[in-house]
Every structure is written in structure tokens, then in C-alpha cells.
Design a protein around this motif. Structure first.
Motif, PDB file in Angstrom:
ATOM      1  N   ASP A  99      -2.693 -10.300   0.777  1.00 38.09           N
ATOM      2  CA  ASP A  99      -1.905 -10.066  -0.483  1.00 38.09           C
ATOM      3  C   ASP A  99      -2.057 -11.064  -1.381  1.00 38.09           C
ATOM      4  OD1 ASP A  99      -0.922  -7.909   1.061  1.00 38.09           O
ATOM      5  OD2 ASP A  99       0.761  -8.834   2.119  1.00 38.09           O
ATOM      6  N   TYR A 101      -3.507 -11.659  -4.276  1.00 39.61           N
ATOM      7  CA  TYR A 101      -3.009 -11.398  -5.784  1.00 39.61           C
ATOM      8  C   TYR A 101      -1.874 -10.383  -5.713  1.00 39.61           C
ATOM      9  CZ  TYR A 101      -7.422 -13.722  -6.294  1.00 39.61           C
ATOM     10  OH  TYR A 101      -8.581 -14.755  -6.189  1.00 39.61           O
ATOM     11  N   LYS A 102      -1.259  -9.883  -4.721  1.00 38.28           N
ATOM     12  CA  LYS A 102      -0.307  -9.002  -5.021  1.00 38.28           C
ATOM     13  C   LYS A 102       0.918  -9.698  -5.188  1.00 38.28           C
ATOM     14  CE  LYS A 102      -2.897  -5.708  -2.315  1.00 38.28           C
ATOM     15  NZ  LYS A 102      -2.769  -4.656  -0.896  1.00 38.28           N
ATOM     16  N   VAL A 103       1.228 -10.907  -4.578  1.00 41.05           N
ATOM     17  CA  VAL A 103       2.464 -11.754  -4.761  1.00 41.05           C
ATOM     18  C   VAL A 103       1.850 -12.926  -5.540  1.00 41.05           C
ATOM     19  CG1 VAL A 103       3.115 -10.825  -2.620  1.00 41.05           C
ATOM     20  CG2 VAL A 103       1.754 -12.883  -2.490  1.00 41.05           C
ATOM     21  N   PRO A 104       2.977 -13.807  -6.001  1.00 36.67           N
ATOM     22  CA  PRO A 104       2.866 -15.008  -6.557  1.00 36.67           C
ATOM     23  C   PRO A 104       2.022 -15.934  -5.645  1.00 36.67           C
ATOM     24  CG  PRO A 104       5.193 -14.360  -6.878  1.00 36.67           C
ATOM     25  CD  PRO A 104       4.535 -13.606  -5.832  1.00 36.67           C
ATOM     26  N   ARG A 228     -11.178 -14.018  -8.363  1.00 37.23           N
ATOM     27  CA  ARG A 228     -10.287 -12.989  -8.263  1.00 37.23           C
ATOM     28  C   ARG A 228     -11.228 -11.649  -8.057  1.00 37.23           C
ATOM     29  NH1 ARG A 228      -5.772 -12.470 -10.369  1.00 37.23           N
ATOM     30  NH2 ARG A 228      -5.396 -14.557 -11.206  1.00 37.23           N
ATOM     31  N   ASP A 229     -12.510 -11.545  -8.615  1.00 36.11           N
ATOM     32  CA  ASP A 229     -13.279 -10.555  -8.450  1.00 36.11           C
ATOM     33  C   ASP A 229     -13.822 -10.366  -7.031  1.00 36.11           C
ATOM     34  OD1 ASP A 229     -14.699 -12.917  -9.150  1.00 36.11           O
ATOM     35  OD2 ASP A 229     -16.524 -11.546  -9.302  1.00 36.11           O
ATOM     36  N   VAL A 230     -13.814 -11.354  -6.370  1.00 35.38           N
ATOM     37  CA  VAL A 230     -14.235 -11.170  -4.842  1.00 35.38           C
ATOM     38  C   VAL A 230     -13.433 -11.631  -3.857  1.00 35.38           C
ATOM     39  CG1 VAL A 230     -16.765 -11.572  -5.621  1.00 35.38           C
ATOM     40  CG2 VAL A 230     -15.215 -13.670  -5.059  1.00 35.38           C
ATOM     41  N   LEU A 231     -12.221 -12.544  -4.348  1.00 31.06           N
ATOM     42  CA  LEU A 231     -11.315 -12.838  -3.137  1.00 31.06           C
ATOM     43  C   LEU A 231     -10.383 -11.681  -3.058  1.00 31.06           C
ATOM     44  CD1 LEU A 231     -10.606 -16.655  -4.011  1.00 31.06           C
ATOM     45  CD2 LEU A 231     -11.733 -15.612  -1.941  1.00 31.06           C
ATOM     46  N   PRO A 232      -9.809 -11.617  -1.919  1.00 26.47           N
ATOM     47  CA  PRO A 232     -10.083 -12.407  -0.561  1.00 26.47           C
ATOM     48  C   PRO A 232     -11.342 -11.951  -0.011  1.00 26.47           C
ATOM     49  CG  PRO A 232      -8.337 -10.610  -0.310  1.00 26.47           C
ATOM     50  CD  PRO A 232      -8.787 -10.518  -1.887  1.00 26.47           C
TER      51      PRO A 232
ATOM     52  N   TRP B 156      -1.031  -1.159  -0.612  1.00 28.12           N
ATOM     53  CA  TRP B 156      -0.318  -1.248  -1.587  1.00 28.12           C
ATOM     54  C   TRP B 156      -0.918  -2.040  -2.429  1.00 28.12           C
ATOM     55  CZ3 TRP B 156       2.480  -5.748  -2.950  1.00 28.12           C
ATOM     56  CH2 TRP B 156       2.382  -6.752  -2.210  1.00 28.12           C
ATOM     57  N   PRO B 158       0.835  -3.518  -6.374  1.00 31.42           N
ATOM     58  CA  PRO B 158       1.952  -3.489  -7.259  1.00 31.42           C
ATOM     59  C   PRO B 158       1.174  -2.936  -8.771  1.00 31.42           C
ATOM     60  CG  PRO B 158       1.148  -5.618  -7.019  1.00 31.42           C
ATOM     61  CD  PRO B 158       0.578  -4.700  -6.098  1.00 31.42           C
ATOM     62  N   HIS B 354       1.603 -12.953 -11.487  1.00 29.20           N
ATOM     63  CA  HIS B 354       0.706 -12.089 -10.962  1.00 29.20           C
ATOM     64  C   HIS B 354       0.479 -10.741 -11.223  1.00 29.20           C
ATOM     65  CE1 HIS B 354       4.058 -11.363  -8.441  1.00 29.20           C
ATOM     66  NE2 HIS B 354       3.329 -10.491  -7.750  1.00 29.20           N
ATOM     67  N   PRO B 362      -8.614  -7.136 -12.126  1.00 22.84           N
ATOM     68  CA  PRO B 362      -9.681  -7.440 -11.601  1.00 22.84           C
ATOM     69  C   PRO B 362      -9.591  -7.941 -10.170  1.00 22.84           C
ATOM     70  CG  PRO B 362      -9.014  -9.278 -13.179  1.00 22.84           C
ATOM     71  CD  PRO B 362      -7.976  -7.898 -13.573  1.00 22.84           C
ATOM     72  N   LYS B 367     -11.218  -3.215  -7.913  1.00 27.06           N
ATOM     73  CA  LYS B 367     -11.780  -3.246  -6.481  1.00 27.06           C
ATOM     74  C   LYS B 367     -11.297  -1.746  -5.681  1.00 27.06           C
ATOM     75  CE  LYS B 367     -11.615  -8.147  -5.937  1.00 27.06           C
ATOM     76  NZ  LYS B 367     -10.827  -9.381  -5.306  1.00 27.06           N
TER      77      LYS B 367
END
Lengths: 236, 375
Positions: A99, A101-104, A228-232, B156, B158, B354, B362, B367
Motif C-alpha cells: 500500500d 503509494y495508496k496511502v500517505p 515509484r516506477d518500481v517500488l514496492p 485496490w 484509489p 499521494h 506511475p 503498473k
């Protein structure tokens, strides 16, 4: 396959067994803590005046004791036969929460997961691995890397990192370039607790403006933003 | 490799509905990938020549949720062996899930805004989602509801927002734009006129707050005045006719909206949401938002004290949607707490940073799209 052992000499008392020719060593004297570890690594990469470029550079902390005589052959084998780009003695199968990049942004979401090694105190750090396996990231106490790859990605990130996260950065770059990262379960002791917790570190010129805490937190945040293109990262 | 045809089905990307905007953004971003050729079968709107995607439009009067136009559209788009991705509530898509002998892959991005009896979706929604090759929820909460319903893990992601449009604006200028006083207490509410959006609670709350704050102004942003709720009747019955700043959605550009949000001290969203653009937009503009403690929108609210717990639940619609019931007094108490102790704007913007498309695309969406081709 040519290799070079790079050691940034501070106050560590580690030991590396085996007979290595003199030109296989690259010692960077940093006992005055004049350079950040990252700068010292970059100096090692740049020092090519007197000998040809090695195929692999093996960056080892000076507080590491290796207990296996054939450690070098096991490391180089992964470069020769497994198409490895980075090899370490400790590694984790993931970096970053799913998660992330899905959360702060939160520092804990940049944690490694599934760390294994054959360190003598492996229980303290995670699981045990005495063989070899593909991993997402290696630990910085030993990082072997193809030199041409290191040059291809522009060398060590001296503009962004000083001490922490050099290992994570290297493996993020490997992932970005679709390269493989391995660990080999060598019996090893990372004594730790050396320079980085002493006053000489806190007073280091390259740390000025920062603190030990910020020097830990900011690199993780930078990595999260930059990769951010490869993480996580995750390997099975 | 020729690009894979990807046809979205949703609200038309030229509409200013939340679904329309999500579809527009995702379709345009995906169109930037050479691996895809993107089209959209959308309900409502006219289409737009400014979008880099093929567009097929059915009128809003269409009651088949695009079923009637689907076959002809797919033929024209050349997408029989590609991907069809829906961005709609599954209750609208049973017809799509039951199409037989299809060669395309079904991908679904499901805005789950409620759970149901036994904490699952109703049977028809469950049956619909099961037929998809890839299921994706808006929020962790939505993913859990779907997982419990279909019995397998669901990812999921967002959806994002345009940070160039929604950002904190100068408060003075924003208040001039909204035509409210610089010293007024301004509370905003941006909701469509639907049953699940509780305009009754919003008006009751603001009416009560006005007793404490005589200089209170209420920014109401709504699509139509009379449908499930009568906004004029609510304003009259709660004695708020003289303090309302009314704007109609569909007539305002995003940038203008950002000024309205920035003019507010607080916004309210007594609604059940799959995620909820007004939550994101308000915080992106530096304005705290008070939300019901139910559904996926909860996940983006940075403080527990900005959530109002339901007093009870009821079932709603033919799809057995579990809806929260709120006590307006609870909203009043929570709103006063925020008004008396306003947060820094930075706390609000950090909560949604975020979700900027420039970050989210990206790191997550690109992805996910490309992984779908690999599988």
C-alpha cells in the motif's frame, strides 16, 4: 572474472579470509570521517588510474568478519552463472508495503520484508539462508555489484544519499533496469554499532544540517519518491 | 506487437460526474501508453474532441446501461479480442457479466459505496463481479467487501485528482469569488441530489451551527435543485434562505470549484461513498472535511475526530445497500470542534498528496494496466 574488494576504513575490526592479490583491494581511508560512505564508494569507483576496471566491485563494511574461505567463489559464481547484477550476504524478499503509494507516505511502509541471511546472529535479523536465492534487496554490509552496471547508472548517488539506503538504492536501480539481485548465505558476522553511533559520525562534515534521525528518514522518503516506477519491490 | 484495444464503459468522460472524471483521467492516461488503443462507451454528455480517445456516447435516457449500444460499439472499435473495462457499480453491469462466448477480457473498477446483509454485496452484484477476469476496488474497505462477497483476494487502487486544478487558493480572493464575507464562517457541501447523499443532515447541521455562528454562510454545490431532495424546501424549512451561496455542478470549472473549497472553513459530506471526490478536493484545497464513519472514504480522512459515527443502519435500494443513519447533533459537535480548532492547511493537503495523478499514475495505475497485459 576480475574483482575488487572495496573497504572504507573507519574503526571496524572485521576480517576477510582468503588470499587476495594486492591489486584486488581498494581501501579508502576514512578514519577521519571526512567522506560520507557514499562519497567514499564513489571515490573507489573513480580510482581507475593504475589498473583496469574490475568486473565486480565488492563493497564490504570494515566491521564484517567472514567465516568461510570459499566465500568469494560463491559470490562470483552468481555473477558467472546466474546473471546476477548485485549479490549480498543478507537480503530481503520485499521492500515497501503493497500500500506504499495508496496511502500517505509513512516511513514504516518502506520497511524490508522477509530478511534472511547466514549471519552468525541471523535470528536477530530474520530467517536463515545457507544457500543462495534471488531477493529484492541486499543489506549494505556486503554488496557485490557489476562495475559496468554501476557506471551505467551514473555511479553512487552522492547528490542524494550519504550513508543510509545505499543498498536499497542499488537494488531499486537493479529493478528499474530489470536486473537480478541475489544473496548468498555465507557464514558472516556483522559486528555493527561501529562508527555510525559515535560522535565522529554526528560531527561529520557531510552530515551537517542533518541529524542521525533525519539521515535515516530522508533517504527513505527520497527513495519512495524517486523509485515509484518500481517500488514496492517483491520477489517470490 | 499492435496495441491492445481497451474500451471503457462508464459515465461519458465528457461529463463532470465523479465517474465521468475518473473515466476521463484513466482513459487519457492509459492512452499515453503505446501498449493500448483506448476508447470509451459512455453514458451521457456529448463527447469531446479534446480527448485523445475514441468516444461512443449513449444518451442519459438509455436505461440499458449501454447494453443496447455495446455490440455495435465493440464492432466499430475493433475490440472483440481486447479488454473491456467498466467503471460502474456492479448492479448496472449484470448484462455485461452474462455475455457469452466473448473473446475480450473483462476488467472492472468497482466503486463499492456500501456493504449489505452479512457484510457482503447483494447476490446480483456478487454474480456480476465474479465473471470479471480482473477486479479492482477504489479502497481497501471496498476490496474487503468484494473479497467477502466473491471469496477471493481483490486488489485496490484509489483514483487520483488533478493537483493543477485543486490546490489551496488565496483565501481572500476565494471569498470574493464565492461572494461571502472575509469574517464569515463558511461551511460547504458538494453532493449530487441523490438518496444516499443526506442533504437533510447537512441542512440540519448547518441550521444548528448558525445559532452559534451568526455570520455563517452555507455553500451548496448540487447538480439539480429538485430530485430526491428539494434543496429550496430544505433551505426554507431550516431558515437558511438568507445565508446560502448556491452553485450548480456542471456549470463550474474545476479551478473555480477549488476557489469555493478554499473559501470554506469546513466542508460536510454526510454521504456513503466509494471514495468521494469532494473529500479529496476539499482537502487538496486545504479545507478540512467532516465525513461519516462508514465506507471507503474513511481511509483518506486524516483525523478520527473528522468522522461522525452512524447511530444505526438501514437497508436501501433493490440491491440491499446498507446505509448509515446519522444524528445531526453529532455533526454539529464535530463541526464545532473543527471550527474552534482549525487545522493547518498543510495537514489537509498532506492527507491527499499521494492521490495526485502525477504520483498515483506511475506508482500504481500504470503498473496495474501493464500487469494486466502480461497476465
Amino acid at each position: 572474472m576480475n574483482y575488487e574488494i572495496v573497504m572504507v576504513k573507519c574503526e571496524g575490526t572485521g576480517h576477510i579470509p582468503g588470499s587476495h592479490p594486492a591489486d584486488a583491494w581498494r581501501i579508502i581511508d576514512n578514519q577521519s570521517n571526512r567522506f560520507s560512505p557514499c562519497e567514499a564508494y564513489q571515490r573507489a569507483l573513480n580510482c581507475r588510474a593504475t589498473k583496469p576496471q574490475p568486473d565486480v566491485q565488492i563493497y564490504i563494511h570494515d566491521d564484517v568478519t567472514i567465516h568461510e574461505k570459499d566465500w568469494l567463489e560463491n559470490v562470483l559464481m552468481l555473477f558467472r552463472h546466474m546473471d546476477a547484477t548485485v549479490v549480498g550476504f543478507g537480503g530481503a524478499t520485499s521492500l515497501g508495503s503493497p500500500d506504499l503509494y495508496k496511502v500517505p507516505y509513512r516511513l514504516e511502509n518502506m520497511a524490508r520484508g522477509g530478511y534472511v541471511s547466514n549471519q552468525t546472529d541471523w535470528q536477530v535479523h530474520g530467517g536463515r539462508e545457507a544457500g543462495f536465492r534471488q531477493v529484492a534487496v541486499v543489506d549494505a554490509f556486503m554488496m557485490a555489484v557489476r562495475t559496468d552496471f554501476l557506471r551505467k547508472i551514473g555511479g553512487w548517488p552522492v547528490q542524494h544519499l550519504t550513508h543510509h539506503c545505499l543498498d536499497l538504492w542499488l537494488c531499486c536501480e537493479a529493478a528499474r533496469h530489470d536486473r537480478k539481485v541475489f544473496l548468498v548465505g555465507c557464514s558472516v558476522t556483522h559486528h555493527g554499532g561501529g562508527t555510525s553511533v559515535k560522535d565522529i559520525y554526528r560531527n561529520a562534515a557531510w552530515l551537517q544540517g542533518g541529524t542521525r534521525e533525519s539521515d535515516h528518514q530522508e533517504p527513505h522518503r527520497w527513495l519512495a519518491q524517486e523509485y515509484r516506477d518500481v517500488l514496492p519491490l517483491r520477489v517470490k | 506487437m499492435p496495441p491492445t484495444p481497451l474500451l471503457f464503459i462508464s459515465d461519458s468522460p465528457s461529463l463532470r460526474t465523479g465517474l465521468g472524471r475518473i473515466t476521463r483521467d484513466l482513459a487519457c492516461l492509459t492512452a499515453s501508453l503505446p501498449e493500448f488503443r483506448v476508447g470509451c462507451l459512455g453514458r451521457g454528455g456529448l463527447g469531446s474532441s479534446r480527448l485523445p480517445i475514441a468516444q461512443y456516447v449513449v444518451p442519459e435516457s438509455d436505461q440499458t446501461w449501454c447494453q443496447a449500444a455495446f455490440d455495435q460499439c465493440l464492432n466499430d472499435f475493433g475490440g472483440r479480442k481486447g479488454i473491456v473495462m467498466t467503471i460502474w457499480d456492479p448492479s448496472r453491469l449484470y448484462w455485461f457479466s452474462q455475455l457469452e462466448s466473448v473473446e475480450f477480457k473483462r476488467w472492472g473498477y468497482f466503486p463499492v459505496d456500501s456493504t449489505g446483509p452479512r457484510d457482503k454485496l447483494t447476490g446480483v452484484s456478487t454474480a456480476t463481479i465474479r465473471e470479471y477476469d480482473r477486479q479492482l476496488a477504489y479502497t481497501a474497505w471496498g476490496a474487503q467487501v468484494i473479497e467477502r462477497s466473491i471469496g477471493k483476494p481483490v486488489d485496490w487502487i484509489p483514483h487520483g485528482y488533478d493537483a493543477d486544478k485543486f490546490q489551496p487558493r488565496d483565501r481572500y480572493a476565494s471569498r470574493m469569488t464565492l461572494n461571502v464575507g472575509q469574517d464569515d464562517i463558511v461551511i460547504g457541501c458538494n453532493m449530487t441530489n441523490q438518496a444516499r447523499k443526506d442533504w437533510g443532515v447537512a441542512f440540519a447541521c448547518v441550521s444548528e451551527l448558525r445559532k452559534a455562528y451568526r455570520s455563517l454562510k452555507f455553500w451548496v454545490h448540487v447538480d439539480v435543485l429538485d430530485r430526491h431532495w428539494s434543496i429550496p424546501a430544505l433551505a426554507q424549512d431550516f431558515g437558511l434562505m438568507d445565508c446560502i451561496a448556491l452553485t450548480m455542478s456542471g456549470s463550474k470549472a474545476d479551478e473555480e470549484l477549488s476557489h469555493y473549497y478554499s473559501a470554506c472553513d469546513l466542508t460536510l459530506l454526510p454521504s456513503t461513498e466509494g471514495m468521494g471526490y469532494p473529500l479529496i478536493e476539499s482537502m487538496a484545497c486545504g479545507t478540512p472535511v467532516l465525513h461519516g464513519n462508514y465506507g471507503g472514504g474513511v481511509e483518506i480522512i486524516p483525523r478520527g475526530s473528522w468522522l461522525v459515527g452512524p447511530r444505526c443502519f438501514r437497508l436501501d435500494t433493490p440491491y440491499n445497500s446498507l446505509r448509515p443513519c446519522f444524528e445531526p447533533g453529532d455533526w454539529v459537535d464535530a463541526a464545532r470542534e473543527i471550527l474552534e480548532n482549525p487545522p493547518e492547511r498543510e495537514e489537509c493537503t498532506a492527507a491527499v498528496e499521494h492521490l495526485r495523478w502525477s504520483a498515483l499514475w506511475p506508482s500504481c495505475w500504470k503498473k496495474w494496466m501493464l500487469e494486466g497485459l502480461a497476465s
